[in-house]
Scaffold this active site. Structure first.
Site, short mmCIF file in Angstrom:
data_model
loop_
_atom_site.label_atom_id
_atom_site.label_comp_id
_atom_site.label_asym_id
_atom_site.label_seq_id
_atom_site.Cartn_x
_atom_site.Cartn_y
_atom_site.Cartn_z
N LYS A 115 -0.93 -10.70 -81.50
CA LYS A 115 -0.73 -9.87 -82.70
C LYS A 115 0.53 -10.85 -83.39
CE LYS A 115 2.02 -6.00 -82.18
NZ LYS A 115 1.98 -4.72 -81.26
N HIS A 168 5.80 -38.91 -65.65
CA HIS A 168 5.14 -39.09 -64.92
C HIS A 168 3.61 -39.52 -65.09
CE1 HIS A 168 2.94 -36.76 -62.44
NE2 HIS A 168 4.27 -36.29 -62.02
N ARG A 194 -1.73 -17.80 -76.37
CA ARG A 194 -2.07 -17.60 -77.39
C ARG A 194 -1.80 -15.99 -78.41
NH1 ARG A 194 -4.74 -14.60 -73.64
NH2 ARG A 194 -6.01 -12.94 -74.18
#
Length: 108
Positions: free
Chosen positions: A104, A32, A101
């Site tokens: 390694k 929405h 994120r």
């Protein structure tokens, strides 16, 4: 895949040999608009933001992760359990944290 949900307005592409953990949600849209005047009532899908999702070959998506619109995962990407993933990630990485994120490199 077990107990996963895919919500798509645009497209969701999953590469071969990819494992998707229990309870994951893969969502290529916002459901929405944010603005109340556009949200109530929402009957116009053209007002809903959406972007395709691409998940490469050989990925592993940990249980209860959420993959958001516009995400691209390269080949052999591992997503830690319970992560919120948005953005583009190259081949052969492990991602974790919220938002996810790179933490390694992943062995091939």
């Amino acid at each position: 895949m077990s107990g996963c949900t895919l919500y798509s307005i645009d497209s969701i592409t999953v590469g071969d040999h990819t494992d998707i953990g229990s309870g994951c949600k893969i969502i290529d849209n916002d459901f929405h608009p944010l603005s109340y005047s556009q949200r109530s009532p929402v009957e116009r899908l053209d007002l809903v933001k959406h972007r395709p999702i691409t998940i490469g070959e050989g990925c592993f998506i940990g249980a209860n992760s959420i993959i958001l619109k516009g995400t691209t995962l390269g080949k052999n990407v591992v997503v830690g359990a319970g992560r919120v993933v948005c953005g583009s990630f190259p081949n052969n990485v492990i991602i974790a944290g919220n938002p996810a994120r790179i933490i390694k490199e992943n062995e091939q």
